[in-house]
Design a protein around this motif. Structure first.
Motif, PDB file in Angstrom:
ATOM      1  N   TYR A  11       1.014   0.446   5.866  1.00 30.36           N
ATOM      2  CA  TYR A  11       0.083   1.053   6.903  1.00 30.36           C
ATOM      3  C   TYR A  11       1.252   1.263   7.917  1.00 30.36           C
ATOM      4  O   TYR A  11       1.548   2.263   8.574  1.00 30.36           O
ATOM      5  N   ARG A  26      -7.010   5.662   6.888  1.00 32.94           N
ATOM      6  CA  ARG A  26      -7.230   6.095   5.545  1.00 32.94           C
ATOM      7  C   ARG A  26      -7.352   7.025   5.771  1.00 32.94           C
ATOM      8  O   ARG A  26      -6.333   7.534   5.292  1.00 32.94           O
ATOM      9  N   GLU A  69      -4.290   9.666   4.311  1.00 32.94           N
ATOM     10  CA  GLU A  69      -3.721  10.932   3.974  1.00 32.94           C
ATOM     11  C   GLU A  69      -3.953  12.012   4.489  1.00 32.94           C
ATOM     12  O   GLU A  69      -2.715  13.749   3.275  1.00 32.94           O
ATOM     13  N   THR A 109      -1.458   7.381   0.492  1.00 30.70           N
ATOM     14  CA  THR A 109      -2.797   6.193   0.290  1.00 30.70           C
ATOM     15  C   THR A 109      -2.831   5.243   1.012  1.00 30.70           C
ATOM     16  O   THR A 109      -1.568   4.825   0.829  1.00 30.70           O
ATOM     17  N   LEU A 110      -3.557   4.416   1.026  1.00 31.76           N
ATOM     18  CA  LEU A 110      -4.080   2.431   2.033  1.00 31.76           C
ATOM     19  C   LEU A 110      -4.602   1.924   0.562  1.00 31.76           C
ATOM     20  O   LEU A 110      -5.788   1.021   1.111  1.00 31.76           O
ATOM     21  N   ASP A 111      -4.186   2.184  -1.022  1.00 30.90           N
ATOM     22  CA  ASP A 111      -5.085   1.935  -1.109  1.00 30.90           C
ATOM     23  C   ASP A 111      -5.296   0.538  -1.616  1.00 30.90           C
ATOM     24  O   ASP A 111      -5.736  -0.278  -2.009  1.00 30.90           O
ATOM     25  N   PRO A 160      -6.928  -2.088   1.305  1.00 32.52           N
ATOM     26  CA  PRO A 160      -8.314  -1.586   2.197  1.00 32.52           C
ATOM     27  C   PRO A 160      -9.047  -1.424   3.508  1.00 32.52           C
ATOM     28  O   PRO A 160     -10.165  -0.941   4.069  1.00 32.52           O
ATOM     29  N   ALA A 195      -7.308  -0.192   5.626  1.00 37.32           N
ATOM     30  CA  ALA A 195      -7.743   1.655   6.215  1.00 37.32           C
ATOM     31  C   ALA A 195      -8.975   2.056   6.779  1.00 37.32           C
ATOM     32  O   ALA A 195      -9.252   2.788   6.896  1.00 37.32           O
ATOM     33  N   ASP A 196     -10.247   0.802   5.970  1.00 40.97           N
ATOM     34  CA  ASP A 196     -10.906   1.211   6.745  1.00 40.97           C
ATOM     35  C   ASP A 196     -11.409   1.249   8.025  1.00 40.97           C
ATOM     36  O   ASP A 196     -12.339   1.345   8.411  1.00 40.97           O
TER      37      ASP A 196
END
Length: 292
Positions: free
Chosen positions: A76, A264, A268, A273-275, A278, A281-282
């Motif tokens: 991040y 997120r 993108e 990605t920030l998988d 999470p 990201a959200d």
């Protein structure tokens, strides 16, 4: 711990600034790096942090602590830095060459990015952080690529007066950045921050803000609690609670237009990605506002 100790470079918020520098050092070493910060490692070497701060993928893999905490550092922070790099450099190229970085920490944008002629960058933060940063940069023989004006001030106090005393021109359109700042301000100081930005901003000014959804519940976030423990930071003493309006609500009330995207979505847009992070990201959001 006294308030001044909390703002020392190796404790409290100062230590979080070192963690962010470690994140930039990690990003710089990626083959697909979004950020190139040649000074990040020098801050860590000079500070001698009391807790390990990994700066290589191997050190991250061997680190103790919650997996998402290290994902936040390795994924991040690079995205965040690049998003706001692009905001500031884009504004400068478009002709908004007065910049204000609020709570700049160990940020090195004035030194590591290319700026159009006439750009002036004001950096606001506590004196111990600015003194440490500028001392390290001087030792690295770093030179700013723009007119660089450090403004030592506590953003919980009358920072606007100090900014104007340092030569800020309130008649000139300005690009403002509040990155990693809002959680450390009491609700009333946050409200005052936006009001002062509005007062000092003529038409054509812009603002980028990093913030979290559900900010009033931030202290209950398990990742934040585990991260504080991993860094040896007593977060409740640094992050004031209290219900607050969202930045979007405050900016709308002041007449600014704005758009918001999640971390997120920001990742993108940069092909990332920030998988593995999470929650970040959200929950983390980037808002970009303009004064008509």
């Amino acid at each position: 711990m006294s308030p001044e100790q909390q703002w020392d470079i190796v404790s409290g918020v100062g230590l979080t600034a070192l963690a962010v520098a470690a994140g930039r050092a990690l990003e710089t070493r990626r083959p697909d790096a979004l950020v190139d910060d040649p000074y990040a490692l020098a801050f860590l070497d000079a500070a001698e942090a009391p807790v390990p701060l990994p700066t290589t993928p191997e050190e991250v893999a061997a680190a103790d602590g919650p997996r998402e905490l290290w994902a936040l550092m390795t994924e991040y922070l690079g995205v965040r830095s690049r998003v706001f790099d692009d905001f500031l450099t884009g504004a400068a190229r478009a002709g908004t060459t007065q910049l204000v970085l609020l709570a700049s920490g160990l940020d090195t944008r004035a030194f590591r990015l290319t700026w159009p002629a006439g750009t002036r960058c004001f950096e606001l933060d506590r004196a111990p952080v600015l003194d440490f940063k500028l001392g390290v940069l001087d030792g690295q023989e770093a030179r700013p690529g723009c007119a660089h004006v450090p403004v030592p001030v506590d953003l919980r106090e009358d920072w606007a007066a100090e900014l104007e005393a340092a030569g800020f021109d309130a008649t000139r359109p300005t690009a403002w950045l509040a990155e990693g700042l809002l959680p450390y301000l009491p609700p009333e100081a946050e409200e005052q921050l936006f009001k002062e930005i509005d007062r000092l901003s003529p038409a054509g000014s812009a603002l980028a803000v990093e913030h979290a959804s559900g900010a009033d519940d931030l202290l209950a976030d398990p990742l934040l609690q585990e991260g504080g423990a991993a860094f040896g930071i007593d977060l409740p003493t640094l992050l004031p609670g209290g219900t607050r309006r969202t930045p979007q609500e405050q900016l709308t009330a002041l007449g600014w237009t704005h758009e918001t995207r999640t971390a997120r979505a920001s990742a993108e847009a940069l092909g990332r990605t920030l998988d593995t992070a999470p929650t970040t990201a959200d929950r983390m959001q980037h808002t970009f506002a303009h004064r008509p």
